[in-house]
Motif scaffolding. Sequence first.
Motif, short mmCIF file in Angstrom:
data_model
loop_
_atom_site.label_atom_id
_atom_site.label_comp_id
_atom_site.label_asym_id
_atom_site.label_seq_id
_atom_site.Cartn_x
_atom_site.Cartn_y
_atom_site.Cartn_z
N ALA A 302 0.83 -1.21 0.00
CA ALA A 302 0.00 0.00 0.00
C ALA A 302 0.87 1.26 0.00
O ALA A 302 2.05 1.23 0.37
CB ALA A 302 -0.92 -0.01 1.22
N LEU A 303 0.27 2.35 -0.41
CA LEU A 303 0.90 3.67 -0.35
C LEU A 303 -0.02 4.59 0.44
O LEU A 303 -1.18 4.80 0.06
CB LEU A 303 1.13 4.24 -1.75
CG LEU A 303 1.70 5.67 -1.81
CD1 LEU A 303 3.11 5.71 -1.23
CD2 LEU A 303 1.68 6.20 -3.23
N SER A 304 0.46 5.12 1.55
CA SER A 304 -0.36 5.95 2.43
C SER A 304 -0.43 7.39 1.93
O SER A 304 0.54 7.91 1.35
CB SER A 304 0.21 5.93 3.85
OG SER A 304 -0.50 6.83 4.70
N SER A 305 -1.56 8.02 2.18
CA SER A 305 -1.71 9.44 1.82
C SER A 305 -0.78 10.31 2.64
O SER A 305 -0.46 11.44 2.24
CB SER A 305 -3.16 9.87 2.05
OG SER A 305 -3.53 9.72 3.42
N LEU A 306 -0.30 9.82 3.79
CA LEU A 306 0.62 10.59 4.61
C LEU A 306 1.99 10.72 3.97
O LEU A 306 2.81 11.55 4.40
CB LEU A 306 0.75 9.95 5.99
CG LEU A 306 -0.54 9.85 6.82
CD1 LEU A 306 -0.28 9.12 8.12
CD2 LEU A 306 -1.13 11.23 7.08
N ASP A 307 2.25 9.91 2.94
CA ASP A 307 3.55 9.95 2.26
C ASP A 307 3.59 10.95 1.12
O ASP A 307 4.59 11.01 0.40
CB ASP A 307 3.90 8.55 1.72
CG ASP A 307 4.18 7.56 2.84
OD1 ASP A 307 4.77 7.98 3.85
OD2 ASP A 307 3.79 6.39 2.70
N ARG A 308 2.55 11.73 0.96
CA ARG A 308 2.51 12.77 -0.07
C ARG A 308 2.03 14.08 0.57
O ARG A 308 1.00 14.10 1.26
CB ARG A 308 1.58 12.39 -1.23
CG ARG A 308 2.04 11.16 -2.01
CD ARG A 308 3.31 11.45 -2.79
NE ARG A 308 3.72 10.31 -3.59
CZ ARG A 308 4.52 9.35 -3.18
NH1 ARG A 308 5.01 9.38 -1.93
NH2 ARG A 308 4.86 8.35 -3.97
N ARG A 309 2.75 15.16 0.33
CA ARG A 309 2.38 16.44 0.93
C ARG A 309 0.99 16.89 0.51
O ARG A 309 0.23 17.44 1.31
CB ARG A 309 3.40 17.52 0.54
CG ARG A 309 4.78 17.37 1.17
CD ARG A 309 5.68 18.50 0.71
NE ARG A 309 5.10 19.80 1.04
CZ ARG A 309 5.27 20.89 0.30
NH1 ARG A 309 5.99 20.82 -0.82
NH2 ARG A 309 4.73 22.03 0.66
N TYR A 310 0.63 16.65 -0.74
CA TYR A 310 -0.64 17.15 -1.25
C TYR A 310 -1.83 16.28 -0.86
O TYR A 310 -2.97 16.62 -1.17
CB TYR A 310 -0.59 17.32 -2.77
CG TYR A 310 -0.03 16.12 -3.52
CD1 TYR A 310 -0.83 15.04 -3.86
CD2 TYR A 310 1.32 16.07 -3.85
CE1 TYR A 310 -0.32 13.95 -4.53
CE2 TYR A 310 1.85 14.99 -4.53
CZ TYR A 310 1.02 13.93 -4.87
OH TYR A 310 1.54 12.84 -5.52
#
Length: 581
Positions: A302-310
């Motif tokens: 998975a890729l968390s939304s916390l790993d992207r500034r936007y």
Amino acid sequence: MSRLSLLSCSAIVACAVSISATACAQNAREFNIPAGSLRDGLNLFATQSDQQIMFAADLVAGRTTPGLAGRFAPRDALDRLLTGSGIVWSQGRPGVIFLRRADGLASAEAVTAVEDVVVTGTLLRRSGDIASPVLVLDRDALDRRGFGTVAESLTDLPQNYAGSGTPIVQMTASDRQGSNAVNATGVNLRGLGPASTLTLVNGRRVAGTGFRGEFGDVSALPSAAVERVDVLLDGASALYGADAVAGVVNIVMRKAFNGQESRARVSLAEGGAEDFILSHLAGRSWSTGSAYLSYEYQTSNALSSLDRRYTATGDLRPFGGSDHRAVYSVPGNILTFNAAAGAYVAQYAIRPNASGTAQTAADFVAGGSNLQSISRGVDLTPALDRHSAYGRIRQSIGDRLELTADVRYNRRTYEFAGAASIGVFNVARSNPYFVSPTGAASHIIGYSFLADLGNTRQTGASESLGLTAGATYDLASSWSVDGYLAVAEERGDGAVRGRVNSRFLNEALGTIADDPATSYRAAIDGYFNPFGSGAANSRAVLDFIGSGFTESHDRSRAKSANILAQGPVARLPGGELQVSA
């Protein structure tokens, strides 16, 4: 539904008004047509007589009519309208009237030589080029695009709107349809919705996916077995039905393969989303037939939304956007309903003191608000495991009969972090933690359970199976009969854990009495404190209110039987006249 298309150009413009099946009858009708433009007068005549009139635009250009008022037979009324115009009429068939010059000759500009007749939909094998644009992605083109799967290649097409029917938009709640419960991938041509694009495999329908079963999952096939993809970029509902109003995607699998082929691909993104794909294709061909089997395995993190500034906070103002945070937060807010805005707005922001909870009126900020993204901490891509297989066998018997059969199977399991539970609930003095900045007896609280319970966990699986058996027999005189039976089925199961049980929450708030059907007693096991910063409640309270869950189970089936006979019936100067039934 049939549609008449009238094409206009500088040479001739054909006009048809007031289509009707009635003839130019002798029954008298009431007409009221003022003097003026002949074109307008003919339009009124067509409406008042229920006739269809066809004429070239330049035939009536600049001409006038004396008008008509009174009760006349339609043919007499038309004669009066055309008096002195140099135009006469004839009736080709009942209800259809044609206008022409009195000398029987049309103007030179009105003569059009038709050189080609383009067929836009047919079941004939040899029909020439079609008028609608078709995008063909062959095996080389698919490989050159650099994507790991055919589904990713189709999602990236400029003609495809990827804002619905894909895992990413489903998980970020951007898909208003919301039916893609199993993280499948559909094609959405022209942005009309995945349900408006028909997905075929070898020209045959697949079972629908999602809890409405409205679109085909293009990620369920092993990519190595795909020969090419034909994308019809125009509506084809006349031939295929209403689900092809935006276009058709036909995934054509390899007809034969001789040898073995293995593929491996590893990719990753910053912060996660590691993806590994391994596939193998093995086949054999002989003089009268062939067979092959393809298998593909994919595993992704998975890729968390916390790993992207936007995507981390919901506040897009630093990027030139707007603030998408809401008043459902932790700490929460005392809300009031704004009738003008039609929504709840923050009246007081709860600001816990050093103890971690709000205990006095001084722990509230009038007119303030605590804001938080509803989707904070969600995964942008799921963790998944996928197994896909496709097999095909072909065997010729004699010179005329060919038998084919294929099977396709896909199983996908997934897991990801979903949005935390939020709520708007009433808290009264019956809750021992209740405190009011105004001395009121109760307040409406907007609250997020993110800090208390964390993000919800969503898990699920989908499984699909398709079987097709067909035969082609060549008759004499270039005739052939082609038939097949196809069965496809898809199952989906999903579950969301860690949700707030609203009834249990009201019980823990003290809003309703203890339920004798449960062993929980708020006075003994604890009340829920909504005036804290996410660490004010015991594990017993959180386990009780966070025991909510949802489950979904869906199944989609598609069955079809088809027999097609086609061949030539006559030879004309322009070529063979062929028939397909």
